[in-house]
Design a protein around this motif. Structure first.
Motif, PDB file in Angstrom:
ATOM      1  N   PRO A 116     -16.435  -9.717 -67.358  1.00 12.68           N
ATOM      2  CA  PRO A 116     -16.520 -10.981 -68.087  1.00 12.68           C
ATOM      3  C   PRO A 116     -15.471 -11.138 -69.189  1.00 12.68           C
ATOM      4  O   PRO A 116     -15.346 -12.204 -69.769  1.00 12.68           O
ATOM      5  N   THR A 117     -14.714 -10.064 -69.494  1.00 12.69           N
ATOM      6  CA  THR A 117     -13.696 -10.131 -70.542  1.00 12.69           C
ATOM      7  C   THR A 117     -12.395  -9.559 -70.013  1.00 12.69           C
ATOM      8  O   THR A 117     -12.360  -8.890 -68.974  1.00 12.69           O
ATOM      9  N   ALA A 118     -11.313  -9.768 -70.767  1.00 11.58           N
ATOM     10  CA  ALA A 118     -10.026  -9.205 -70.354  1.00 11.58           C
ATOM     11  C   ALA A 118     -10.063  -7.682 -70.388  1.00 11.58           C
ATOM     12  O   ALA A 118      -9.515  -7.008 -69.507  1.00 11.58           O
ATOM     13  N   GLY A 119     -10.730  -7.128 -71.387  1.00  8.17           N
ATOM     14  CA  GLY A 119     -10.786  -5.682 -71.533  1.00  8.17           C
ATOM     15  C   GLY A 119     -11.628  -4.986 -70.490  1.00  8.17           C
ATOM     16  O   GLY A 119     -11.547  -3.761 -70.332  1.00  8.17           O
ATOM     17  N   SER A 120     -12.444  -5.751 -69.774  1.00  8.35           N
ATOM     18  CA  SER A 120     -13.293  -5.166 -68.733  1.00  8.35           C
ATOM     19  C   SER A 120     -13.003  -5.787 -67.367  1.00  8.35           C
ATOM     20  O   SER A 120     -13.805  -5.694 -66.442  1.00  8.35           O
ATOM     21  N   ALA A 121     -11.837  -6.393 -67.241  1.00  7.60           N
ATOM     22  CA  ALA A 121     -11.512  -7.205 -66.064  1.00  7.60           C
ATOM     23  C   ALA A 121     -11.301  -6.410 -64.780  1.00  7.60           C
ATOM     24  O   ALA A 121     -11.265  -6.981 -63.691  1.00  7.60           O
ATOM     25  N   GLY A 122     -11.178  -5.110 -64.862  1.00  7.27           N
ATOM     26  CA  GLY A 122     -10.879  -4.327 -63.673  1.00  7.27           C
ATOM     27  C   GLY A 122     -12.080  -3.879 -62.866  1.00  7.27           C
ATOM     28  O   GLY A 122     -11.951  -3.533 -61.698  1.00  7.27           O
ATOM     29  N   VAL A 123     -13.259  -3.875 -63.489  1.00  9.05           N
ATOM     30  CA  VAL A 123     -14.426  -3.274 -62.836  1.00  9.05           C
ATOM     31  C   VAL A 123     -14.889  -4.055 -61.606  1.00  9.05           C
ATOM     32  O   VAL A 123     -15.057  -3.485 -60.526  1.00  9.05           O
ATOM     33  N   VAL A 124     -15.116  -5.358 -61.764  1.00  6.36           N
ATOM     34  CA  VAL A 124     -15.609  -6.159 -60.641  1.00  6.36           C
ATOM     35  C   VAL A 124     -14.633  -6.157 -59.465  1.00  6.36           C
ATOM     36  O   VAL A 124     -15.031  -5.858 -58.335  1.00  6.36           O
ATOM     37  N   PRO A 125     -13.347  -6.457 -59.677  1.00  7.45           N
ATOM     38  CA  PRO A 125     -12.430  -6.389 -58.538  1.00  7.45           C
ATOM     39  C   PRO A 125     -12.292  -4.980 -57.979  1.00  7.45           C
ATOM     40  O   PRO A 125     -12.146  -4.801 -56.767  1.00  7.45           O
ATOM     41  N   GLY A 126     -12.357  -3.973 -58.847  1.00  3.14           N
ATOM     42  CA  GLY A 126     -12.256  -2.601 -58.364  1.00  3.14           C
ATOM     43  C   GLY A 126     -13.338  -2.279 -57.352  1.00  3.14           C
ATOM     44  O   GLY A 126     -13.077  -1.750 -56.275  1.00  3.14           O
ATOM     45  N   VAL A 127     -14.585  -2.620 -57.698  1.00  2.00           N
ATOM     46  CA  VAL A 127     -15.708  -2.335 -56.812  1.00  2.00           C
ATOM     47  C   VAL A 127     -15.667  -3.203 -55.562  1.00  2.00           C
ATOM     48  O   VAL A 127     -15.769  -2.710 -54.427  1.00  2.00           O
ATOM     49  N   LEU A 128     -15.496  -4.501 -55.736  1.00  2.00           N
ATOM     50  CA  LEU A 128     -15.560  -5.409 -54.591  1.00  2.00           C
ATOM     51  C   LEU A 128     -14.414  -5.207 -53.611  1.00  2.00           C
ATOM     52  O   LEU A 128     -14.618  -5.193 -52.388  1.00  2.00           O
ATOM     53  N   LEU A 129     -13.209  -5.032 -54.122  1.00  2.00           N
ATOM     54  CA  LEU A 129     -12.065  -4.866 -53.218  1.00  2.00           C
ATOM     55  C   LEU A 129     -12.100  -3.513 -52.513  1.00  2.00           C
ATOM     56  O   LEU A 129     -11.640  -3.387 -51.375  1.00  2.00           O
ATOM     57  N   SER A 130     -12.661  -2.516 -53.164  1.00  2.00           N
ATOM     58  CA  SER A 130     -12.824  -1.228 -52.510  1.00  2.00           C
ATOM     59  C   SER A 130     -13.821  -1.331 -51.363  1.00  2.00           C
ATOM     60  O   SER A 130     -13.589  -0.805 -50.262  1.00  2.00           O
ATOM     61  N   LEU A 131     -14.933  -2.029 -51.597  1.00  2.00           N
ATOM     62  CA  LEU A 131     -15.915  -2.213 -50.533  1.00  2.00           C
ATOM     63  C   LEU A 131     -15.325  -3.033 -49.381  1.00  2.00           C
ATOM     64  O   LEU A 131     -15.603  -2.758 -48.209  1.00  2.00           O
ATOM     65  N   GLN A 132     -14.508  -4.016 -49.724  1.00  2.00           N
ATOM     66  CA  GLN A 132     -13.880  -4.812 -48.665  1.00  2.00           C
ATOM     67  C   GLN A 132     -12.991  -3.934 -47.788  1.00  2.00           C
ATOM     68  O   GLN A 132     -13.030  -4.035 -46.557  1.00  2.00           O
ATOM     69  N   LYS A 133     -12.239  -3.062 -48.415  1.00  2.00           N
ATOM     70  CA  LYS A 133     -11.308  -2.213 -47.667  1.00  2.00           C
ATOM     71  C   LYS A 133     -12.028  -1.191 -46.795  1.00  2.00           C
ATOM     72  O   LYS A 133     -11.675  -1.000 -45.621  1.00  2.00           O
ATOM     73  N   HIS A 134     -13.042  -0.553 -47.349  1.00  2.00           N
ATOM     74  CA  HIS A 134     -13.659   0.558 -46.648  1.00  2.00           C
ATOM     75  C   HIS A 134     -14.904   0.175 -45.848  1.00  2.00           C
ATOM     76  O   HIS A 134     -15.375   0.956 -45.020  1.00  2.00           O
ATOM     77  N   ARG A 135     -15.431  -1.031 -46.107  1.00  2.00           N
ATOM     78  CA  ARG A 135     -16.600  -1.500 -45.347  1.00  2.00           C
ATOM     79  C   ARG A 135     -16.273  -2.734 -44.513  1.00  2.00           C
ATOM     80  O   ARG A 135     -17.160  -3.331 -43.915  1.00  2.00           O
ATOM     81  N   ARG A 136     -15.012  -3.122 -44.509  1.00  2.00           N
ATOM     82  CA  ARG A 136     -14.539  -4.247 -43.703  1.00  2.00           C
ATOM     83  C   ARG A 136     -15.333  -5.525 -43.984  1.00  2.00           C
ATOM     84  O   ARG A 136     -15.848  -6.175 -43.068  1.00  2.00           O
ATOM     85  N   ILE A 137     -15.413  -5.868 -45.240  1.00  2.00           N
ATOM     86  CA  ILE A 137     -16.137  -7.066 -45.666  1.00  2.00           C
ATOM     87  C   ILE A 137     -15.177  -8.249 -45.720  1.00  2.00           C
ATOM     88  O   ILE A 137     -14.068  -8.134 -46.258  1.00  2.00           O
TER      89      ILE A 137
END
Length: 289
Positions: A116-137
């Motif tokens: 929700p902030t610039a300082g924490s901006a990496g967590v959501v994309p980190g988790v979601l994009l990793s799942l997309q790559k390895h779980r073919r979402i």
């Protein structure tokens, strides 16, 4: 009218209408903004596009941050995984590399999504994009995850805080990780209750985390903490998906986080007067500026 003020009301809507959190949140946005579903979907697709760009660019072309504290770390992590030397496994290795990449983009004045902030901006994309790559979402399903994460972020902003200056880093990276964990559970076909359990577990595990940026810059230790947020989110998601219940409801844990944050000394709430910022290195760095 589809609206909710807390997690209890959100869960009630999900149960009553047999809908996912993402579906309820998407409907809420349409009604409150008096906007069609197609436009809402298009806006979130743009959010996903920006997240992808910011999470991938530094892996190919590292750039130095404005303050000089970070730059190139994400590429090193990605290379470690590519060489088969990572001990974290596929999902976590990709997630932490993407999360750290986003922080490098932010610290070099690039475009990111505050989640929700610039300082924490990496967590959501980190988790979601990793799942997309390895779980073919698919992208379409990933957008569902973003609406789910948005619901958790909305509740945190409404009933607590996402500002490090108010609640410490537990309110920034902690809430970001709670958003990511909830979204991950839905992406893996968990229930709304399991999503909220995962979000609550994250807040529990990150309770009391202070905000102490070296030199007052959103670079260090922020980047490392985004990586830790990814790990916390994935752990909490697995716990929830296994069927392990979280005894403290999300609303109660969010309130506890807020109360703890208000009690954290001001030196440890984004003032750069304590913690990592007050170490010999931190003080020496400020002396060089």
């Amino acid at each position: 009218m589809t609206d909710f003020k807390n997690a209890s009301e959100l869960l009630e809507l999900c149960d009553r209408n047999q809908q996912t959190i993402s579906r309820v949140m998407r409907q809420r946005e349409c009604e409150l903004g008096e906007t069609g579903m197609e436009e809402i979907q298009s806006r979130m697709a743009q959010v996903l596009h920006i997240m992808k760009e910011s999470a991938s660019a530094p892996l190919k072309s590292p750039v130095k941050s404005m303050g000089g504290l970070i730059g190139g770390q994400a590429e090193k992590l990605d290379r470690l995984y590519g060489e088969g030397k990572s001990i974290c496994g596929a999902a976590l290795s990709t997630g932490i590399a993407c999360a750290m990449a986003v922080l490098e983009v932010n610290a070099s004045m690039g475009i990111i999504v505050a989640a929700p902030t610039a300082g924490s901006a990496g967590v959501v994309p980190g988790v979601l994009l990793s799942l997309q790559k390895h779980r073919r979402i698919s992208d379409e399903k990933l957008i569902d995850g973003l609406f789910n994460a948005g619901a958790i972020g909305y509740l945190a902003m409404r009933n607590a805080t996402v500002a490090g200056a108010v609640g410490g880093c537990q309110a920034e990276v902690g809430v970001a990780a709670a958003m990511a964990a909830s979204a991950a559970v839905e992406l893996m076909d968990g229930t709304p209750r399991q999503s909220l359990d995962a979000a609550s577990t994250v807040l529990m595990n990150m309770l009391g985390l202070v905000c102490d940026p070296v030199g007052g810059l959103v670079e260090y230790p922020c980047q490392n903490r985004n990586a830790s947020g990814v790990a916390n989110a994935l752990v909490a998601a697995d716990i929830a998906l296994s069927g392990i219940r979280q005894w403290i409801p999300f609303d109660e844990m969010l309130s506890a986080m807020y109360q703890v944050g208000r009690r954290i000394p001001y030196e440890l709430r984004e003032t750069a007067l304590g913690g990592c910022a007050a170490t010999a290195f931190g003080c020496g760095f400020c002396g060089k500026k």
